[in-house]
Write a protein that holds these residues in place. Structure first.
Motif, PDB file in Angstrom:
ATOM      1  N   VAL A  97       8.816  12.586  -1.268  1.00 19.14           N
ATOM      2  CA  VAL A  97       8.098  12.544   0.003  1.00 19.14           C
ATOM      3  C   VAL A  97       6.601  12.510  -0.294  1.00 19.14           C
ATOM      4  CG1 VAL A  97       7.656  13.666   2.206  1.00 19.14           C
ATOM      5  CG2 VAL A  97       9.929  13.825   1.165  1.00 19.14           C
ATOM      6  N   ILE A  98       5.930  11.497   0.261  1.00 18.54           N
ATOM      7  CA  ILE A  98       4.502  11.309  -0.018  1.00 18.54           C
ATOM      8  C   ILE A  98       3.757  11.234   1.309  1.00 18.54           C
ATOM      9  CG2 ILE A  98       2.800   9.825  -1.117  1.00 18.54           C
ATOM     10  CD1 ILE A  98       5.271   8.764  -2.824  1.00 18.54           C
ATOM     11  N   TYR A  99       2.794  12.138   1.483  1.00 17.66           N
ATOM     12  CA  TYR A  99       2.028  12.207   2.725  1.00 17.66           C
ATOM     13  C   TYR A  99       0.752  11.362   2.600  1.00 17.66           C
ATOM     14  CZ  TYR A  99       5.341  15.914   3.699  1.00 17.66           C
ATOM     15  OH  TYR A  99       6.515  16.622   3.891  1.00 17.66           O
ATOM     16  N   PRO A 100       0.148  11.000   3.731  1.00 20.03           N
ATOM     17  CA  PRO A 100      -0.963  10.034   3.714  1.00 20.03           C
ATOM     18  C   PRO A 100      -2.138  10.375   2.808  1.00 20.03           C
ATOM     19  CG  PRO A 100      -0.135  10.257   5.947  1.00 20.03           C
ATOM     20  CD  PRO A 100       0.590  11.287   5.126  1.00 20.03           C
ATOM     21  N   GLU A 101      -2.426  11.646   2.604  1.00 20.10           N
ATOM     22  CA  GLU A 101      -3.593  12.001   1.793  1.00 20.10           C
ATOM     23  C   GLU A 101      -3.230  12.334   0.350  1.00 20.10           C
ATOM     24  OE1 GLU A 101      -6.470  11.457   3.137  1.00 20.10           O
ATOM     25  OE2 GLU A 101      -5.417  10.953   4.985  1.00 20.10           O
ATOM     26  N   ASP A 102      -2.024  12.024  -0.068  1.00 15.64           N
ATOM     27  CA  ASP A 102      -1.582  12.403  -1.412  1.00 15.64           C
ATOM     28  C   ASP A 102      -2.373  11.659  -2.492  1.00 15.64           C
ATOM     29  OD1 ASP A 102       0.256  12.535  -3.858  1.00 15.64           O
ATOM     30  OD2 ASP A 102       1.310  13.794  -2.425  1.00 15.64           O
ATOM     31  N   GLU A 103      -2.622  12.346  -3.590  1.00 16.03           N
ATOM     32  CA  GLU A 103      -3.386  11.758  -4.699  1.00 16.03           C
ATOM     33  C   GLU A 103      -2.667  10.596  -5.371  1.00 16.03           C
ATOM     34  OE1 GLU A 103      -4.414  14.791  -7.460  1.00 16.03           O
ATOM     35  OE2 GLU A 103      -5.803  15.816  -6.089  1.00 16.03           O
ATOM     36  N   ILE A 104      -1.362  10.496  -5.169  1.00 18.84           N
ATOM     37  CA  ILE A 104      -0.606   9.417  -5.808  1.00 18.84           C
ATOM     38  C   ILE A 104      -1.108   8.041  -5.363  1.00 18.84           C
ATOM     39  CG2 ILE A 104       1.230   9.188  -4.091  1.00 18.84           C
ATOM     40  CD1 ILE A 104       3.224   8.957  -6.400  1.00 18.84           C
ATOM     41  N   TYR A 105      -1.770   7.974  -4.226  1.00 23.44           N
ATOM     42  CA  TYR A 105      -2.330   6.700  -3.769  1.00 23.44           C
ATOM     43  C   TYR A 105      -3.365   6.162  -4.751  1.00 23.44           C
ATOM     44  CZ  TYR A 105      -0.060   6.515   0.802  1.00 23.44           C
ATOM     45  OH  TYR A 105       0.868   6.401   1.802  1.00 23.44           O
ATOM     46  N   ASN A 106      -3.988   7.053  -5.526  1.00 25.45           N
ATOM     47  CA  ASN A 106      -4.995   6.631  -6.497  1.00 25.45           C
ATOM     48  C   ASN A 106      -4.383   5.854  -7.660  1.00 25.45           C
ATOM     49  OD1 ASN A 106      -6.979   7.958  -4.991  1.00 25.45           O
ATOM     50  ND2 ASN A 106      -6.657   9.887  -6.076  1.00 25.45           N
ATOM     51  N   THR A 107      -3.057   5.923  -7.809  1.00 29.63           N
ATOM     52  CA  THR A 107      -2.394   5.210  -8.910  1.00 29.63           C
ATOM     53  C   THR A 107      -2.000   3.785  -8.532  1.00 29.63           C
ATOM     54  OG1 THR A 107      -0.146   5.937  -8.292  1.00 29.63           O
ATOM     55  CG2 THR A 107      -1.445   7.428  -9.680  1.00 29.63           C
ATOM     56  N   ILE A 108      -2.145   3.436  -7.260  1.00 29.75           N
ATOM     57  CA  ILE A 108      -1.798   2.088  -6.803  1.00 29.75           C
ATOM     58  C   ILE A 108      -2.876   1.112  -7.273  1.00 29.75           C
ATOM     59  CG2 ILE A 108      -1.482   0.641  -4.749  1.00 29.75           C
ATOM     60  CD1 ILE A 108      -0.310   3.083  -3.348  1.00 29.75           C
ATOM     61  N   PRO A 109      -2.498  -0.061  -7.773  1.00 31.79           N
ATOM     62  CA  PRO A 109      -3.506  -1.031  -8.231  1.00 31.79           C
ATOM     63  C   PRO A 109      -4.585  -1.276  -7.186  1.00 31.79           C
ATOM     64  CG  PRO A 109      -1.311  -1.787  -8.794  1.00 31.79           C
ATOM     65  CD  PRO A 109      -1.122  -0.569  -7.951  1.00 31.79           C
ATOM     66  N   LYS A 110      -5.828  -1.387  -7.636  1.00 34.26           N
ATOM     67  CA  LYS A 110      -6.971  -1.457  -6.731  1.00 34.26           C
ATOM     68  C   LYS A 110      -6.971  -2.707  -5.858  1.00 34.26           C
ATOM     69  CE  LYS A 110      -9.931   1.484  -9.581  1.00 34.26           C
ATOM     70  NZ  LYS A 110      -9.598   2.637  -8.745  1.00 34.26           N
ATOM     71  N   GLU A 111      -6.301  -3.772  -6.314  1.00 35.09           N
ATOM     72  CA  GLU A 111      -6.253  -4.988  -5.495  1.00 35.09           C
ATOM     73  C   GLU A 111      -5.284  -4.886  -4.321  1.00 35.09           C
ATOM     74  OE1 GLU A 111      -5.522  -4.519  -8.789  1.00 35.09           O
ATOM     75  OE2 GLU A 111      -4.656  -6.400  -9.556  1.00 35.09           O
ATOM     76  N   GLY A 140       0.771  -1.239   0.000  1.00 36.25           N
ATOM     77  CA  GLY A 140       0.000   0.000   0.000  1.00 36.25           C
ATOM     78  C   GLY A 140       0.793   1.273   0.000  1.00 36.25           C
ATOM     79  N   ILE A 141       2.150   1.189   0.005  1.00 33.24           N
ATOM     80  CA  ILE A 141       2.905   2.433  -0.070  1.00 33.24           C
ATOM     81  C   ILE A 141       3.166   2.773  -1.534  1.00 33.24           C
ATOM     82  CG2 ILE A 141       3.973   2.014   2.180  1.00 33.24           C
ATOM     83  CD1 ILE A 141       6.617   1.455   0.658  1.00 33.24           C
ATOM     84  N   PRO A 142       3.194   4.063  -1.871  1.00 28.84           N
ATOM     85  CA  PRO A 142       3.470   4.460  -3.256  1.00 28.84           C
ATOM     86  C   PRO A 142       4.973   4.433  -3.530  1.00 28.84           C
ATOM     87  CG  PRO A 142       2.402   6.228  -1.974  1.00 28.84           C
ATOM     88  CD  PRO A 142       2.878   5.195  -1.022  1.00 28.84           C
ATOM     89  N   THR A 143       5.320   4.553  -4.811  1.00 29.52           N
ATOM     90  CA  THR A 143       6.719   4.643  -5.217  1.00 29.52           C
ATOM     91  C   THR A 143       7.074   6.105  -5.459  1.00 29.52           C
ATOM     92  OG1 THR A 143       6.603   2.481  -6.279  1.00 29.52           O
ATOM     93  CG2 THR A 143       8.443   3.903  -6.898  1.00 29.52           C
ATOM     94  N   GLY A 144       8.050   6.619  -4.717  1.00 29.78           N
ATOM     95  CA  GLY A 144       8.474   7.998  -4.896  1.00 29.78           C
ATOM     96  C   GLY A 144       9.397   8.148  -6.092  1.00 29.78           C
ATOM     97  N   THR A 145       9.601   9.383  -6.501  1.00 27.27           N
ATOM     98  CA  THR A 145      10.466   9.687  -7.640  1.00 27.27           C
ATOM     99  C   THR A 145      11.383  10.853  -7.271  1.00 27.27           C
ATOM    100  OG1 THR A 145       8.965  11.340  -8.591  1.00 27.27           O
ATOM    101  CG2 THR A 145       8.589   9.034  -9.203  1.00 27.27           C
ATOM    102  N   LEU A 146      12.295  11.195  -8.167  1.00 27.88           N
ATOM    103  CA  LEU A 146      13.155  12.359  -7.955  1.00 27.88           C
ATOM    104  C   LEU A 146      12.327  13.631  -7.859  1.00 27.88           C
ATOM    105  CD1 LEU A 146      16.089  11.530 -10.387  1.00 27.88           C
ATOM    106  CD2 LEU A 146      16.288  11.801  -7.911  1.00 27.88           C
ATOM    107  N   ASP A 147      11.213  13.691  -8.585  1.00 33.16           N
ATOM    108  CA  ASP A 147      10.339  14.855  -8.527  1.00 33.16           C
ATOM    109  C   ASP A 147       9.468  14.859  -7.288  1.00 33.16           C
ATOM    110  OD1 ASP A 147      11.355  15.701 -10.926  1.00 33.16           O
ATOM    111  OD2 ASP A 147       9.672  15.013 -12.138  1.00 33.16           O
ATOM    112  N   LYS A 148       9.184  13.675  -6.743  1.00 32.88           N
ATOM    113  CA  LYS A 148       8.281  13.572  -5.585  1.00 32.88           C
ATOM    114  C   LYS A 148       8.774  12.482  -4.641  1.00 32.88           C
ATOM    115  CE  LYS A 148       3.287  13.374  -4.664  1.00 32.88           C
ATOM    116  NZ  LYS A 148       3.179  14.786  -4.246  1.00 32.88           N
TER     117      LYS A 148
END
Length: 372
Positions: free
Chosen positions: A287-301, A277-285
């Motif tokens: 640090v990812i906080y709990p409410e970040d929209e990037i969580y929506n890109t994680i596979p639904k399963e 359930g953790i996202p993958t960070g990048t050079l551009d991003k």
């Protein structure tokens, strides 16, 4: 003369890394023509003139032309559309990550591309040859502590308890992370905490016998202020820490992802990260906080309900590009030198040359015979 292409990397705006002029200066004794993508080195403030001064056999061309050369050298693996530009039977030197990228392996094989995976270049003792452990672990630990200083209210208080850094994985990435974390408790290093008289850092390293024991791992998670993933997995489709266990971390805890394993939806079963359930960070991003929209890109399963601040990057050494590329240039020079001088069929484990054997270990053929 054999031709070598050096395309730039465009995956993130903050990806600045290109090989430095001194790398090409060392290669000027070889019978090669070097095709660099226009703008090569510009994000690090290096001009075309500096490269031409280092090696008169350099030409600046389009990205497409770089990928059409006999040997292509680029740090991060090209996308599939870039691989498709390459000539059948050419050579690709890059971080190819065979174990966790099965579709990439098949694409390379379909074009008869001689893959030399930088992350698989190993000596006779299975030690990596092209690697920047400090650039991965050191940069990650530094950023994780910076975020902990924001989330942990008594971070600078002399009355707080020790800070617990819990590291999953006992390989070189984990060992370097432990060393980097320890410096934050060393008053002799003039670090930020030293002037406040705070207590130090306790580093705990967890082997598989603990990470595979749910009862014991829960005990460790409850103590952790920074949880570090420095694991290697035999099966990238299985989690080490399921999402439900993240709830046992302190609310201020930081999850540091040093492996940067991706979610891969083009495999069956899908490829997942070690911590569910953790996202993958990048050079551009990174640090990812709990409410970040990037969580929506994680596979639904994949479950993402339990969250903490995540510090992660899919290219950790790129945080300090010049330092990184100087090191990689030194490490890769004898590898590229061998590839210029020899045919792809000349590499084997029986060869008398140290680097020749290392290159063979980095091929798809070796991976499928010995590692898969």
């Amino acid at each position: 003369m054999i031709t070598l292409g050096f395309p730039r990397m465009h995956k993130e705006e903050n990806e600045k890394r290109d090989f430095l002029p001194d790398f090409f200066q060392r290669l000027k004794v070889e019978k090669g023509e070097f095709y660099l993508e226009k703008g090569y080195g510009s994000k690090m403030g290096i001009s075309e003139e500096e490269y031409l001064k280092a090696n008169e056999n350099i030409k600046f061309v389009s990205k497409e032309e770089c990928y059409k050369q006999k040997i292509v050298v680029v740090l991060r693996s090209p996308e599939f559309d870039e691989i498709d530009i390459m000539e059948d039977g050419s050579t690709l030197v890059s971080m190819l990550h065979y174990p966790t990228r099965p579709t990439r392996v098949e694409r390379l094989k379909s074009k008869n591309i001689f893959g030399v995976s930088m992350d698989s270049l190993r000596n006779d003792f299975s030690e990596r040859i092209v690697v920047n452990y400090n650039g991965t672990s050191g940069n990650g630990i530094e950023m994780a502590f910076e975020e902990l200083s924001k989330s942990m209210k008594d971070f600078y208080s002399k009355d707080r308890e020790v800070i617990n850094v819990t590291i999953m994985g006992m390989g070189m990435v984990g060992l370097y992370a432990a060393r980097a974390a320890g410096k934050y408790g060393n008053k002799d290093l003039n670090n930020k905490m030293a002037g406040f008289g705070t207590k130090g850092i306790k580093v705990t390293m967890l082997p598989r016998t603990i990470t595979g024991d749910k009862e014991e791992i829960i005990k460790e998670l409850k103590k952790a202020d920074i949880l570090v993933d420095a694991t290697t997995r035999d099966d990238a489709s299985k989690f080490i820490i399921e999402n439900e266990l993240i709830a046992h971390l302190k609310p201020h805890a930081i999850i540091l992802d040093l492996t940067a394993d991706p979610y891969l939806v083009d495999t069956n079963p899908i490829g997942v990260k070690a911590i569910e359930g953790i996202p993958t960070g990048t050079l551009d991003k990174p640090v990812i906080y709990p409410e970040d929209e990037i969580y929506n890109t994680i596979p639904k399963e994949v479950k993402t309900h339990n969250r903490r601040t995540v510090v992660g990057c899919n290219a950790w050494p790129g945080i300090k590009p010049e330092e990184c590329m100087y090191l990689y240039g030194m490490q890769l020079f004898p590898i590229v030198q061998q590839l210029i001088r020899l045919d792809r069929n000349d590499f084997s484990l029986e060869n008398d040359d140290f680097f020749n054997r290392a290159i063979y270990r980095a091929t798809i053929e070796y991976f499928e015979k010995h590692e898969k």
